[in-house]
Scaffold this active site. Structure first.
Site, PDB file in Angstrom:
ATOM      1  N   GLU A  10       7.832   3.309   3.009  1.00  0.00           N
ATOM      2  CA  GLU A  10       8.187   1.801   2.404  1.00  0.00           C
ATOM      3  C   GLU A  10       8.997   0.613   3.849  1.00  0.00           C
ATOM      4  O   GLU A  10       9.344  -0.104   3.510  1.00  0.00           O
ATOM      5  CB  GLU A  10       8.931   2.009   0.604  1.00  0.00           C
ATOM      6  CG  GLU A  10      10.583   2.986   1.372  1.00  0.00           C
ATOM      7  CD  GLU A  10      11.911   2.169   1.879  1.00  0.00           C
ATOM      8  OE1 GLU A  10      11.896   1.026   1.565  1.00  0.00           O
ATOM      9  OE2 GLU A  10      12.779   2.695   1.948  1.00  0.00           O
ATOM     10  N   HIS A 312       8.080   3.582  -2.678  1.00  0.00           N
ATOM     11  CA  HIS A 312       9.491   4.668  -2.593  1.00  0.00           C
ATOM     12  C   HIS A 312       9.363   5.845  -2.993  1.00  0.00           C
ATOM     13  O   HIS A 312      10.077   6.826  -2.662  1.00  0.00           O
ATOM     14  CB  HIS A 312      10.746   3.645  -3.335  1.00  0.00           C
ATOM     15  CG  HIS A 312      11.358   2.270  -3.049  1.00  0.00           C
ATOM     16  ND1 HIS A 312      11.046   0.902  -3.149  1.00  0.00           N
ATOM     17  CD2 HIS A 312      12.381   3.037  -2.401  1.00  0.00           C
ATOM     18  CE1 HIS A 312      11.292   0.471  -2.919  1.00  0.00           C
ATOM     19  NE2 HIS A 312      12.580   0.783  -2.057  1.00  0.00           N
TER      20      HIS A 312
END
Length: 349
Positions: A10, A312
């Site tokens: 991310e 994530h």
């Protein structure tokens, strides 16, 4: 020193925060470059710098590159020192993210600790205080973490000023988890809040959420509803929706901002809740990645289903693999439901 490309996965602050937690836990130093390269303003922002300084303080770490805007950092920890700590981000940077960085290492210490952080408690791109205390904390308690969350005041963007924290008691190795079914919905809790703004805004947020949820959940489900006006530094609004199931809890927060109608705030949280509820998975998308550091150190294999695989989650698994011997797999595609398996390699295996 473990070399980490901060643009991996991310590509935001989570790579750094997870690395800090794991470095403190394992005693392994790391060098990270391209910090937050995938963000509009790359490098260390105030809340990331505070996470670095806080982790350094509890481990007497040797740090280089800990300055605002820095694109790289080296961090070499010493032993973990439990104690009483207080940190002030100085902005509305997320206080919950600083706490989440410190909890794993402090829980592994031999004595109890108390940490207080001043900053934002209900701010974008981070767990709200209500999520932290009512979803995240009970979940890590189930894994063996002991202590208590503490709330003194709330703080919104851009002024911050909220003060929250927790006590952390020594723990053993985290327990593994198997969470494939959540059972039936047993209750819904909704908190709609305004700080230094008309109460009618919170009431409109609530009514909008209830309207979106009408007919989408089973009849007769108990509802615990609060409209609150907490004392805050600055102004702000939020709504928090928690679903309580027989074997799991999920939470979703939406925040108000200038020019954003209260009705949009309420519907936003309700739609997130419904997307999770209609899926049937026990672990919400936010909790899935927050559990990784604990399950990567558990004594045994963990398997759980999440309603949405996020970048994530995959990023945290990758960072954990740099510091710990483990195997992990995800059955499912990003943005869709999936099953996560985490198997730590224990000494002697």
């Amino acid at each position: 020193m473990i070399e980490i490309d901060g643009s991996m996965g991310e590509g935001g602050g989570q790579v750094l925060r997870s690395a800090l937690s794991l470095a403190c836990l394992t005693g392994q130093g790391f060098r990270i470059f391209n910090i937050r390269k995938n963000r509009e303003k790359s490098g260390l922002m105030r809340q990331h710098l505070m996470a670095v300084q806080a982790a350094a303080r509890i481990t007497s770490a040797n740090v280089a590159g800990d300055r605002l805007g820095s694109p790289e950092l080296s961090f070499l920890p010493d032993g973990i020192a439990p104690g009483e700590y207080s940190f002030d981000i100085g902005t509305a940077g997320a206080a919950t993210l600083v706490l989440q960085t410190l909890i794993p290492p402090l829980a592994s210490a031999r004595k109890s600790s108390r940490v207080m952080v001043t900053g934002g408690t209900h701010v974008p791109f981070s767990p709200s205080w209500h999520y932290f205390s009512e979803v995240f904390w009970p979940s890590i308690e189930a894994l063996g973490v002991r202590g208590e969350p503490i709330s003194r005041s709330f703080g919104f963007y851009p002024k911050g000023g909220g003060r929250i924290g927790c006590t952390v008691e020594p723990e053993g190795e985290p327990a593994p988890v198997t969470s494939m079914e959540r059972g039936r919905l047993t209750g819904i809790r909704i908190v709609s809040a305004v700080g230094n703004l008309p109460r009618s805004i919170a009431e409109r947020q609530l009514q909008s959420a209830l309207l979106v949820m009408r007919g989408k959940v089973e009849r007769g489900i108990p509802m615990d509803i609060e409209v609150i006006e907490p004392q805050v530094f600055g102004q702000g609004t939020f709504i928090f929706i928690k679903g309580k199931y027989e074997r799991g809890t999920a939470g979703f927060t939406a925040l108000g901002e200038r020019g954003k109608p209260a009705e949009q705030v309420g519907s936003e949280a309700a739609l997130e809740f419904l997307a999770h509820h209609e899926n049937g998975a026990p672990v919400d998308p936010h909790l899935a990645d927050q559990l990784v550091i604990y399950l990567a150190r558990a004594r045994g294999r963990s398997v759980f289903r999440t309603s949405r695989i996020t970048r994530h989650l995959t990023t945290n698994l990758s960072v954990a693999g740099l510091f710990l011997e483990l195997s992990s797999s995800i059955d499912g595609r990003e943005g869709e439901p999936g099953t996560v398996t985490i198997t730590p390699t224990l000494p002697g295996d």
